[in-house]
Design a protein around this motif. Structure first.
Motif, PDB file in Angstrom:
ATOM      1  N   THR A  93       0.819  -1.206   0.000  1.00 39.80           N
ATOM      2  CA  THR A  93       0.000   0.000   0.000  1.00 39.80           C
ATOM      3  C   THR A  93       0.856   1.260   0.000  1.00 39.80           C
ATOM      4  O   THR A  93       0.531   2.233  -0.678  1.00 39.80           O
ATOM      5  N   VAL A  94       1.953   1.255   0.744  1.00 38.08           N
ATOM      6  CA  VAL A  94       2.860   2.414   0.748  1.00 38.08           C
ATOM      7  C   VAL A  94       3.444   2.623  -0.645  1.00 38.08           C
ATOM      8  O   VAL A  94       3.496   3.751  -1.153  1.00 38.08           O
ATOM      9  N   ILE A  95       3.878   1.542  -1.275  1.00 41.87           N
ATOM     10  CA  ILE A  95       4.408   1.657  -2.640  1.00 41.87           C
ATOM     11  C   ILE A  95       3.335   2.202  -3.573  1.00 41.87           C
ATOM     12  O   ILE A  95       3.588   3.100  -4.378  1.00 41.87           O
ATOM     13  N   ASP A  96       2.130   1.689  -3.449  1.00 44.15           N
ATOM     14  CA  ASP A  96       1.014   2.162  -4.269  1.00 44.15           C
ATOM     15  C   ASP A  96       0.755   3.646  -4.045  1.00 44.15           C
ATOM     16  O   ASP A  96       0.555   4.404  -4.990  1.00 44.15           O
ATOM     17  N   ALA A  97       0.786   4.069  -2.792  1.00 45.23           N
ATOM     18  CA  ALA A  97       0.521   5.476  -2.469  1.00 45.23           C
ATOM     19  C   ALA A  97       1.593   6.398  -3.027  1.00 45.23           C
ATOM     20  O   ALA A  97       1.295   7.520  -3.455  1.00 45.23           O
ATOM     21  N   VAL A  98       2.834   5.933  -3.052  1.00 46.40           N
ATOM     22  CA  VAL A  98       3.931   6.750  -3.574  1.00 46.40           C
ATOM     23  C   VAL A  98       3.883   6.814  -5.096  1.00 46.40           C
ATOM     24  O   VAL A  98       4.021   7.878  -5.697  1.00 46.40           O
ATOM     25  N   VAL A  99       3.660   5.664  -5.725  1.00 53.39           N
ATOM     26  CA  VAL A  99       3.682   5.592  -7.186  1.00 53.39           C
ATOM     27  C   VAL A  99       2.416   6.192  -7.796  1.00 53.39           C
ATOM     28  O   VAL A  99       2.483   6.913  -8.794  1.00 53.39           O
ATOM     29  N   GLN A 100       1.275   5.893  -7.206  1.00 52.22           N
ATOM     30  CA  GLN A 100      -0.015   6.366  -7.720  1.00 52.22           C
ATOM     31  C   GLN A 100      -0.812   7.009  -6.581  1.00 52.22           C
ATOM     32  O   GLN A 100      -1.675   6.356  -5.985  1.00 52.22           O
ATOM     33  N   PRO A 101      -0.544   8.254  -6.251  1.00 51.83           N
ATOM     34  CA  PRO A 101      -1.199   8.865  -5.090  1.00 51.83           C
ATOM     35  C   PRO A 101      -2.718   9.033  -5.233  1.00 51.83           C
ATOM     36  O   PRO A 101      -3.402   9.186  -4.233  1.00 51.83           O
ATOM     37  N   PHE A 102      -3.235   8.962  -6.446  1.00 50.30           N
ATOM     38  CA  PHE A 102      -4.666   9.174  -6.626  1.00 50.30           C
ATOM     39  C   PHE A 102      -5.409   7.864  -6.845  1.00 50.30           C
ATOM     40  O   PHE A 102      -6.311   7.761  -7.666  1.00 50.30           O
ATOM     41  N   THR A 103      -4.997   6.839  -6.123  1.00 46.49           N
ATOM     42  CA  THR A 103      -5.700   5.562  -6.106  1.00 46.49           C
ATOM     43  C   THR A 103      -6.378   5.427  -4.744  1.00 46.49           C
ATOM     44  O   THR A 103      -6.095   6.206  -3.834  1.00 46.49           O
ATOM     45  N   PRO A 104      -7.230   4.435  -4.574  1.00 43.16           N
ATOM     46  CA  PRO A 104      -7.907   4.289  -3.271  1.00 43.16           C
ATOM     47  C   PRO A 104      -7.049   3.613  -2.205  1.00 43.16           C
ATOM     48  O   PRO A 104      -7.535   2.837  -1.396  1.00 43.16           O
ATOM     49  N   TRP A 105      -5.764   3.916  -2.166  1.00 48.03           N
ATOM     50  CA  TRP A 105      -4.880   3.325  -1.166  1.00 48.03           C
ATOM     51  C   TRP A 105      -5.311   3.605   0.277  1.00 48.03           C
ATOM     52  O   TRP A 105      -5.002   2.798   1.161  1.00 48.03           O
ATOM     53  N   PRO A 106      -6.030   4.717   0.576  1.00 45.51           N
ATOM     54  CA  PRO A 106      -6.468   4.894   1.969  1.00 45.51           C
ATOM     55  C   PRO A 106      -7.367   3.751   2.468  1.00 45.51           C
ATOM     56  O   PRO A 106      -7.361   3.432   3.654  1.00 45.51           O
ATOM     57  N   LEU A 107      -8.116   3.108   1.568  1.00 48.35           N
ATOM     58  CA  LEU A 107      -8.901   1.933   1.976  1.00 48.35           C
ATOM     59  C   LEU A 107      -7.980   0.814   2.426  1.00 48.35           C
ATOM     60  O   LEU A 107      -8.280   0.097   3.384  1.00 48.35           O
ATOM     61  N   GLY A 108      -6.864   0.652   1.731  1.00 43.14           N
ATOM     62  CA  GLY A 108      -5.873  -0.345   2.140  1.00 43.14           C
ATOM     63  C   GLY A 108      -5.310  -0.035   3.513  1.00 43.14           C
ATOM     64  O   GLY A 108      -5.160  -0.924   4.351  1.00 43.14           O
ATOM     65  N   VAL A 109      -5.000   1.234   3.749  1.00 43.46           N
ATOM     66  CA  VAL A 109      -4.487   1.633   5.063  1.00 43.46           C
ATOM     67  C   VAL A 109      -5.515   1.324   6.147  1.00 43.46           C
ATOM     68  O   VAL A 109      -5.171   0.793   7.210  1.00 43.46           O
ATOM     69  N   LEU A 110      -6.776   1.632   5.881  1.00 40.41           N
ATOM     70  CA  LEU A 110      -7.835   1.348   6.851  1.00 40.41           C
ATOM     71  C   LEU A 110      -7.905  -0.150   7.151  1.00 40.41           C
ATOM     72  O   LEU A 110      -7.958  -0.562   8.317  1.00 40.41           O
ATOM     73  N   ALA A 111      -7.898  -0.980   6.118  1.00 44.45           N
ATOM     74  CA  ALA A 111      -7.956  -2.428   6.318  1.00 44.45           C
ATOM     75  C   ALA A 111      -6.743  -2.919   7.110  1.00 44.45           C
ATOM     76  O   ALA A 111      -6.872  -3.764   8.005  1.00 44.45           O
TER      77      ALA A 111
END
Length: 135
Positions: A93-111
């Motif tokens: 999720t951290v990699i996803d957030a860095v590479v693609q900041p406008f994805t729904p990665w906050p849902l991953g963080v919540l999970a």
């Protein structure tokens, strides 16, 4: 908490995969996929059909559904999912957030937070329970 994490993971993976297949219309390339049209494709010069395949079927969406369903299955049986699931998903999720900041990665963080907190609570309640004395 663990149940919520499992549902978030399952629904996120399903939404990604189905969204790619239906909303992004990746499924229209299924004929190419199943006819061997991608067998000799160079990943550095990906075709539209190849890109659609990697966005949908070969994305992490289906695997995220499986992980979410395993977490739900474990929770229903009173088994605490191992913490490494949350930590590995956290790195991803951290990699996803860095590479693609406008994805729904906050849902991953919540999970992930729900999994970690739920696992810690389960560990605390297990250690607080009286231990059986062996005779």
């Amino acid at each position: 908490m663990i149940k919520w994490a499992g549902w978030i993971l399952t629904l996120s993976g399903a939404a990604h995969t189905l969204g790619a297949l239906v909303v992004e219309k990746a499924a229209r390339h299924a004929g190419t996929w199943f006819s061997g049209g991608l067998w000799h494709e160079d990943l550095s010069e990906m075709s539209t059909a190849g890109s659609a395949y990697w966005l949908s079927v070969e994305s992490f969406g289906p695997q995220l559904v499986v992980i979410g369903l395993i977490v739900l299955w474990m929770d229903r049986r009173g088994i605490t999912p191992p913490a490494f699931i949350a930590w590995i998903l956290g790195i991803w999720t951290v990699i996803d957030a860095v590479v693609q900041p406008f994805t729904p990665w906050p849902l991953g963080v919540l999970a992930i937070v729900l999994l970690v907190v739920g696992a810690r609570r389960a560990t605390r309640s297990d250690s607080a329970a009286p231990q059986a004395v062996l005779s």
